[in-house]
Design a protein around this motif. Sequence first.
Motif, mmCIF file in Angstrom:
data_model
loop_
_atom_site.group_PDB
_atom_site.id
_atom_site.type_symbol
_atom_site.label_atom_id
_atom_site.label_comp_id
_atom_site.label_asym_id
_atom_site.label_seq_id
_atom_site.Cartn_x
_atom_site.Cartn_y
_atom_site.Cartn_z
ATOM 1 N N ILE A 119 0.833 -1.114 0.044
ATOM 2 C CA ILE A 119 -0.094 -0.173 -0.007
ATOM 3 C C ILE A 119 0.766 1.253 0.061
ATOM 4 O O ILE A 119 0.310 2.438 -0.270
ATOM 5 C CB ILE A 119 -1.042 0.109 1.315
ATOM 6 N N ASP A 120 2.023 1.082 0.234
ATOM 7 C CA ASP A 120 2.809 2.201 0.149
ATOM 8 C C ASP A 120 4.301 2.308 -0.849
ATOM 9 O O ASP A 120 4.190 2.675 -1.737
ATOM 10 C CB ASP A 120 3.503 2.670 1.455
ATOM 11 N N ALA A 121 5.267 1.425 -0.360
ATOM 12 C CA ALA A 121 6.440 1.703 -1.142
ATOM 13 C C ALA A 121 6.436 1.254 -2.561
ATOM 14 O O ALA A 121 7.223 1.928 -3.390
ATOM 15 C CB ALA A 121 7.617 0.606 -0.170
ATOM 16 N N GLY A 125 6.382 5.831 -7.351
ATOM 17 C CA GLY A 125 7.756 6.138 -8.014
ATOM 18 C C GLY A 125 8.897 6.459 -7.023
ATOM 19 O O GLY A 125 9.944 7.186 -7.756
ATOM 20 N N LYS A 126 8.804 6.569 -5.875
ATOM 21 C CA LYS A 126 9.920 6.989 -4.793
ATOM 22 C C LYS A 126 11.049 5.628 -4.696
ATOM 23 O O LYS A 126 10.521 4.597 -4.382
ATOM 24 C CB LYS A 126 9.557 7.397 -3.561
ATOM 25 N N THR A 127 12.203 5.851 -4.967
ATOM 26 C CA THR A 127 13.106 5.082 -4.815
ATOM 27 C C THR A 127 14.150 5.564 -4.156
ATOM 28 O O THR A 127 14.333 6.620 -3.753
ATOM 29 C CB THR A 127 14.115 4.405 -6.206
ATOM 30 N N PHE A 205 -6.314 5.359 -4.091
ATOM 31 C CA PHE A 205 -6.009 6.769 -3.418
ATOM 32 C C PHE A 205 -4.536 7.261 -3.529
ATOM 33 O O PHE A 205 -4.397 8.273 -4.033
ATOM 34 C CB PHE A 205 -6.317 6.517 -1.920
ATOM 35 N N LYS A 206 -3.484 6.526 -3.174
ATOM 36 C CA LYS A 206 -2.175 6.744 -3.580
ATOM 37 C C LYS A 206 -1.856 7.221 -4.733
ATOM 38 O O LYS A 206 -1.215 8.254 -5.121
ATOM 39 C CB LYS A 206 -1.261 5.961 -2.838
ATOM 40 N N ARG A 207 -2.417 6.137 -5.772
ATOM 41 C CA ARG A 207 -2.078 6.352 -7.402
ATOM 42 C C ARG A 207 -2.682 7.784 -7.646
ATOM 43 O O ARG A 207 -2.073 8.577 -8.318
ATOM 44 C CB ARG A 207 -2.714 5.404 -8.115
ATOM 45 N N LEU A 219 0.758 18.685 -2.765
ATOM 46 C CA LEU A 219 -0.387 17.846 -2.130
ATOM 47 C C LEU A 219 -0.160 16.282 -1.648
ATOM 48 O O LEU A 219 -0.643 15.824 -0.889
ATOM 49 C CB LEU A 219 -1.321 17.592 -3.669
ATOM 50 N N ARG A 220 1.074 15.953 -2.384
ATOM 51 C CA ARG A 220 1.708 14.335 -1.666
ATOM 52 C C ARG A 220 1.886 14.333 -0.362
ATOM 53 O O ARG A 220 1.820 13.331 0.208
ATOM 54 C CB ARG A 220 2.636 14.016 -2.869
ATOM 55 N N HIS A 221 2.120 15.514 0.113
ATOM 56 C CA HIS A 221 2.510 15.627 1.501
ATOM 57 C C HIS A 221 1.232 14.892 2.441
ATOM 58 O O HIS A 221 1.437 14.656 3.617
ATOM 59 C CB HIS A 221 2.869 17.058 1.860
ATOM 60 N N ILE A 222 0.203 15.144 1.859
ATOM 61 C CA ILE A 222 -1.021 14.590 2.610
ATOM 62 C C ILE A 222 -0.751 13.079 3.096
ATOM 63 O O ILE A 222 -1.215 12.504 4.101
ATOM 64 C CB ILE A 222 -2.241 14.503 1.722
ATOM 65 N N LEU A 223 0.081 12.353 2.414
ATOM 66 C CA LEU A 223 0.367 10.882 2.655
ATOM 67 C C LEU A 223 1.512 10.767 3.899
ATOM 68 O O LEU A 223 1.603 9.794 4.134
ATOM 69 C CB LEU A 223 1.174 10.291 1.337
ATOM 70 N N ASN A 224 1.781 12.092 4.216
ATOM 71 C CA ASN A 224 3.007 12.120 5.309
ATOM 72 C C ASN A 224 1.791 12.139 6.621
ATOM 73 O O ASN A 224 2.779 12.220 7.718
ATOM 74 C CB ASN A 224 3.891 13.186 5.310
ATOM 75 N N PHE A 225 0.809 12.175 6.743
ATOM 76 C CA PHE A 225 -0.114 12.231 7.830
ATOM 77 C C PHE A 225 0.137 11.174 8.978
ATOM 78 O O PHE A 225 0.594 10.238 8.503
ATOM 79 C CB PHE A 225 -1.497 12.155 7.598
HETATM 80 N N1 GLY Z 1 5.445 7.373 1.619
HETATM 81 C C1 GLY Z 1 4.913 8.656 1.216
HETATM 82 C C2 GLY Z 1 4.980 9.160 -0.278
HETATM 83 O O1 GLY Z 1 5.269 7.974 -1.097
HETATM 84 O O2 GLY Z 1 5.045 9.991 -0.666
#
Ligand code: GLY
Length: 339
Positions: A119-121, A125-127, A205-207, A219-225
């Motif tokens: 659900i995250d990593a 596209g973050k490596t 949701f993440k996609r 906006l993506r910072h929202i995932l850092n809640f």
């Molecule tokens: N784990 C948070 C992000 O991928 O932006």
Amino acid sequence: MMSDKEAIKQLTAYFQRENIRNVVILTDENVNRLYPDYFSGLQEFCQLDHYVLPAGESSKSIETAVKIWDYLAEKQYDRNVFLLNFGGGMVCDLGGFVASTYKRGIRFANHPTTLLAMIDAAVGGKTGINLQYLKNGVGTFYFSDIQLPVDSSLLKTLPDEELRSGFGELVKYALIGSEELFQKLCKLKSINDLETDSLEFCINFKRNIVEKDPKDNGLRHILNFGHTIGHAIESYCAEAGTPIAHGLAVAQGLYYESLLSAKRGHLPQNEWQQIAEFLPKHFQILTLTEDVLLKLVVFMQNDKKNTGNLINFTFLDHIGHASPNFQIPISEIQNLLLT
Ligand code: GLY
């Protein structure tokens, strides 16, 4: 529930379409021991090679990346080789980094085996690799070439602690994205009863967020809640010699950042009460004394996402809706959390 067959079907079609002949499966010792033949169905269509890493976060280093680059070069793989990352967050992050850099970039996909990675990593596209004192200190934005359906049957062999860690991250998605999912989680008798559609909500949701802000500019910072305080708790526990899994620290961050949301008047009190009842049923929550908070604040200040005395927070407006990018002075955080 999606099965391994579905991922293999999609990979087969993709490899045939793209004329991919060489596939390197990057995995770790644990996953390799449990699922040595998982991708054997692909053998009919392409040459499969395996690169097996020692399990654990210490493999997520530049030294390991060099070993994999060397291996790929010694085997004379050209830019048409495909890297298939099969494992948890470490494998997906490191593998994505190697894929983004070998010969200036090769194609790759993630097939995650842990709830946290599913659900995250594995999404977005973050490596990255870790520097000695900086988690994900070096990395790239590099998107996988095919997004495979998750195989939730892989979770059957996941240790309880790791499942609970992934559950912490899953609760985050409910809090920031779906009141309905939150109510569903409240009724859950056991984490083992999680349904695939709950995972799929998080992934979609993440996609959706990543599509709007791929390079993490706002906006993506929202995932850092939950992660501002969560990361500080993770570092605090590691320094104290009692390390805890990422998602278990995030769950505590969700608790305290929801409390901050309520105290600052963003989140209605009755909704905070629901969160305050729910989280301690599944997670141990650290008590914040003045001493503990002082140490957490130092970790927050050192976090690369924050500047000086201002700490970046996402706050909940409601269960299921959040707003990112509030810059809060440290003194205010201390006051609110201690009173
Ligand atoms: N784990 C948070 C992000 O991928 O932006």
